[in-house]
Design an enzyme around this catalytic site. Structure first.
Site, PDB file in Angstrom:
ATOM      1  N   ASP A 201      -4.990 -14.967  -3.423  1.00  0.00           N
ATOM      2  CA  ASP A 201      -5.485 -13.632  -3.027  1.00  0.00           C
ATOM      3  C   ASP A 201      -5.709 -13.486  -1.521  1.00  0.00           C
ATOM      4  O   ASP A 201      -6.575 -12.725  -1.094  1.00  0.00           O
ATOM      5  CB  ASP A 201      -6.750 -13.271  -3.808  1.00  0.00           C
ATOM      6  CG  ASP A 201      -7.937 -14.161  -3.449  1.00  0.00           C
ATOM      7  OD1 ASP A 201      -7.714 -15.267  -2.912  1.00  0.00           O
ATOM      8  OD2 ASP A 201      -9.080 -13.746  -3.688  1.00  0.00           O
TER       9      ASP A 201
ATOM     10  N   HIS B 281     -20.594  -7.328  -5.591  1.00  0.00           N
ATOM     11  CA  HIS B 281     -20.050  -8.119  -4.499  1.00  0.00           C
ATOM     12  C   HIS B 281     -21.008  -8.116  -3.310  1.00  0.00           C
ATOM     13  O   HIS B 281     -21.257  -9.153  -2.693  1.00  0.00           O
ATOM     14  CB  HIS B 281     -18.680  -7.555  -4.102  1.00  0.00           C
ATOM     15  CG  HIS B 281     -17.894  -8.463  -3.223  1.00  0.00           C
ATOM     16  ND1 HIS B 281     -17.997  -8.436  -1.863  1.00  0.00           N
ATOM     17  CD2 HIS B 281     -16.996  -9.437  -3.510  1.00  0.00           C
ATOM     18  CE1 HIS B 281     -17.195  -9.360  -1.352  1.00  0.00           C
ATOM     19  NE2 HIS B 281     -16.580  -9.973  -2.334  1.00  0.00           N
TER      20      HIS B 281
ATOM     21  N   GLU C 264      -2.477 -10.802  -4.852  1.00  0.00           N
ATOM     22  CA  GLU C 264      -3.231 -10.499  -6.072  1.00  0.00           C
ATOM     23  C   GLU C 264      -3.490  -9.002  -6.130  1.00  0.00           C
ATOM     24  O   GLU C 264      -4.058  -8.437  -5.203  1.00  0.00           O
ATOM     25  CB  GLU C 264      -4.556 -11.265  -6.094  1.00  0.00           C
ATOM     26  CG  GLU C 264      -5.312 -11.057  -7.408  1.00  0.00           C
ATOM     27  CD  GLU C 264      -6.652 -11.767  -7.448  1.00  0.00           C
ATOM     28  OE1 GLU C 264      -6.743 -12.833  -8.067  1.00  0.00           O
ATOM     29  OE2 GLU C 264      -7.608 -11.244  -6.830  1.00  0.00           O
TER      30      GLU C 264
ATOM     31  N   SER D 215     -13.604 -16.103   4.917  1.00  0.00           N
ATOM     32  CA  SER D 215     -13.596 -16.133   3.444  1.00  0.00           C
ATOM     33  C   SER D 215     -12.530 -17.094   2.920  1.00  0.00           C
ATOM     34  O   SER D 215     -12.724 -17.749   1.896  1.00  0.00           O
ATOM     35  CB  SER D 215     -13.308 -14.755   2.861  1.00  0.00           C
ATOM     36  OG  SER D 215     -14.176 -13.810   3.378  1.00  0.00           O
TER      37      SER D 215
ATOM     38  N   LYS E 158       0.857  -1.206   0.000  1.00  0.00           N
ATOM     39  CA  LYS E 158       0.000   0.000   0.000  1.00  0.00           C
ATOM     40  C   LYS E 158       0.885   1.247   0.000  1.00  0.00           C
ATOM     41  O   LYS E 158       0.664   2.180  -0.765  1.00  0.00           O
ATOM     42  CB  LYS E 158      -0.918   0.012   1.232  1.00  0.00           C
ATOM     43  CG  LYS E 158      -2.215  -0.756   1.000  1.00  0.00           C
ATOM     44  CD  LYS E 158      -3.291  -0.414   1.991  1.00  0.00           C
ATOM     45  CE  LYS E 158      -2.995  -0.909   3.370  1.00  0.00           C
ATOM     46  NZ  LYS E 158      -4.139  -0.877   4.276  1.00  0.00           N
TER      47      LYS E 158
ATOM     48  N   ILE F 243     -20.801  -3.088  -5.922  1.00  0.00           N
ATOM     49  CA  ILE F 243     -22.254  -3.330  -5.803  1.00  0.00           C
ATOM     50  C   ILE F 243     -22.547  -4.822  -5.996  1.00  0.00           C
ATOM     51  O   ILE F 243     -23.280  -5.439  -5.225  1.00  0.00           O
ATOM     52  CB  ILE F 243     -23.023  -2.514  -6.891  1.00  0.00           C
ATOM     53  CG1 ILE F 243     -22.739  -1.019  -6.769  1.00  0.00           C
ATOM     54  CG2 ILE F 243     -24.512  -2.844  -6.880  1.00  0.00           C
ATOM     55  CD1 ILE F 243     -23.392  -0.316  -5.640  1.00  0.00           C
TER      56      ILE F 243
HETATM   57  P1  0O2 Z   1     -13.077 -11.177  -2.173  1.00  0.00           P
HETATM   58  O1  0O2 Z   1     -14.218 -11.025  -1.250  1.00  0.00           O
HETATM   59  O2  0O2 Z   1     -13.043 -10.114  -3.233  1.00  0.00           O
HETATM   60  O3  0O2 Z   1     -11.789 -11.357  -1.475  1.00  0.00           O
HETATM   61  P2  0O2 Z   1     -12.698 -17.264  -8.732  1.00  0.00           P
HETATM   62  O4  0O2 Z   1     -12.720 -16.896  -7.284  1.00  0.00           O
HETATM   63  O5  0O2 Z   1     -12.976 -18.702  -9.006  1.00  0.00           O
HETATM   64  O6  0O2 Z   1     -13.551 -16.342  -9.587  1.00  0.00           O
HETATM   65  P3  0O2 Z   1      -9.792 -17.025  -8.761  1.00  0.00           P
HETATM   66  O7  0O2 Z   1      -9.033 -18.124  -9.419  1.00  0.00           O
HETATM   67  O8  0O2 Z   1      -9.699 -16.938  -7.285  1.00  0.00           O
HETATM   68  O9  0O2 Z   1     -11.266 -17.061  -9.315  1.00  0.00           O
HETATM   69  O10 0O2 Z   1      -9.216 -15.719  -9.343  1.00  0.00           O
HETATM   70  P4  0O2 Z   1      -9.828 -14.412  -9.941  1.00  0.00           P
HETATM   71  O11 0O2 Z   1     -11.148 -14.603 -10.566  1.00  0.00           O
HETATM   72  O12 0O2 Z   1      -8.745 -13.821 -10.774  1.00  0.00           O
HETATM   73  O13 0O2 Z   1      -9.960 -13.490  -8.654  1.00  0.00           O
HETATM   74  C1  0O2 Z   1     -10.905 -13.643  -7.705  1.00  0.00           C
HETATM   75  C2  0O2 Z   1     -11.215 -12.276  -7.152  1.00  0.00           C
HETATM   76  O14 0O2 Z   1     -11.559 -11.384  -8.232  1.00  0.00           O
HETATM   77  C3  0O2 Z   1     -12.457 -12.312  -6.299  1.00  0.00           C
HETATM   78  O15 0O2 Z   1     -12.107 -12.597  -4.982  1.00  0.00           O
HETATM   79  C4  0O2 Z   1     -13.015 -10.910  -6.450  1.00  0.00           C
HETATM   80  O16 0O2 Z   1     -12.299  -9.986  -5.660  1.00  0.00           O
HETATM   81  C5  0O2 Z   1     -12.715 -10.634  -7.892  1.00  0.00           C
HETATM   82  N1  0O2 Z   1     -13.799 -11.141  -8.743  1.00  0.00           N
HETATM   83  C6  0O2 Z   1     -13.719 -12.137  -9.639  1.00  0.00           C
HETATM   84  N2  0O2 Z   1     -14.898 -12.311 -10.261  1.00  0.00           N
HETATM   85  C7  0O2 Z   1     -15.754 -11.412  -9.753  1.00  0.00           C
HETATM   86  C8  0O2 Z   1     -17.132 -11.095 -10.013  1.00  0.00           C
HETATM   87  O17 0O2 Z   1     -17.809 -11.691 -10.839  1.00  0.00           O
HETATM   88  N3  0O2 Z   1     -17.675 -10.081  -9.268  1.00  0.00           N
HETATM   89  C9  0O2 Z   1     -16.949  -9.377  -8.340  1.00  0.00           C
HETATM   90  N4  0O2 Z   1     -17.576  -8.407  -7.675  1.00  0.00           N
HETATM   91  N5  0O2 Z   1     -15.652  -9.665  -8.073  1.00  0.00           N
HETATM   92  C10 0O2 Z   1     -15.062 -10.660  -8.772  1.00  0.00           C
HETATM   93  P5  0O2 Z   1     -13.096 -13.403  -4.026  1.00  0.00           P
HETATM   94  O18 0O2 Z   1     -12.380 -14.595  -3.518  1.00  0.00           O
HETATM   95  O19 0O2 Z   1     -14.396 -13.630  -4.716  1.00  0.00           O
HETATM   96  O20 0O2 Z   1     -13.378 -12.556  -2.809  1.00  0.00           O
END
Ligand code: 0O2
Length: 213
Positions: A74, A157, A141, A53, A22, A155
């Protein structure tokens, strides 16, 4: 990994990585400001994924808890928000040219949006954290997106939280339309990017002159 103490130990280097990155990314913005140049970085946020999570995602993706370090990319997450889509690619290039971490994967969900409508550019890095027990390499990530993409993702999310991914059809349709509207907004802004950057530079110079008076 059963006790809270174990989790705290496990997550400590992730927290350190997020805190350090950051500062570094906010510093990049500061450097552009010093040069009175348009900053491709509008603002930066970061978080360590909450334990609940991590457990949910591990469960959904079949990741065993002793493989979290290698397989969950991530746990440490940074977000860089930009004004224009073009800025996203400038930021990605800035990241590629740094030598304080190694990029191990890039996912372009801008050219290849997700079926949900989600757009963002994801860069996964291996970041070395210095600990009292030596160096530890941490996966982080970095999500780079425009303000409009961030508005939509925030929104969606929160709605996802409510519907647990199982959206009623009308909401899903509206979300997809909203994602396209957000992208059109980005495209429109890109067309007048030169004008906006000029106006912003003018106001920054004016503010600096007022501060000197
Ligand atoms: P949080 O609450 O944001 O920490 P997957 O989780 O299967 O989609 P992967 O392999 O983990 O995929 O990687 P990806 O898709 O590159 O990254 C996942 C993160 O991207 C998610 O974290 C979200 O932050 C964001 N993201 C991906 N797809 C979407 C979506 O359709 N809508 C929103 N709002 N965010 C998305 P997490 O783990 O979901 O949770």
């Amino acid at each position: 990994m059963d006790s809270m103490e174990h989790w705290e130990q496990f997550l400590a280097p992730y927290k350190q990585a997020v805190d350090e990155l950051k500062v570094k990314f906010r510093g990049m913005r500061g450097q552009f400001e010093l040069d009175s140049d348009h900053s491709p970085i509008e603002f930066v946020t970061g978080r360590v994924k909450p334990i609940a999570s991590i457990l949910d995602k591990a469960n959904q993706k079949g990741i065993s808890l002793d493989k979290l370090e290698e397989e969950m990319q991530d746990i440490a997450g940074l977000r860089i928000m930009c004004q224009f889509v073009e800025d996203i690619y400038l930021v990605v290039n800035l990241l590629r040219n740094r030598n304080d971490f190694e990029i191990i994967e890039e996912r372009d969900y801008i050219s290849h949006k997700k079926t949900s409508g989600y757009r963002s550019y994801h860069v996964v890095i291996q970041y070395p954290v210095q600990t009292i027990r030596g160096e530890k390499k941490i996966l982080c990530e970095i999500q780079i997106r425009t303000l409009a993409m961030n508005f939509w993702a925030t929104i969606e999310h929160s709605l996802n939280y409510k519907y647990k991914g199982d959206f009623p059809t009308d909401i899903q349709m509206r979300l997809q339309r909203a994602a396209e509207a957000a992208f059109r907004l980005d495209e429109e802004m890109s067309l007048i990017r030169g004008e906006i950057k000029e106006a912003q530079a003018f106001f920054t110079r004016k503010k600096e002159m007022q501060q000197q008076e």
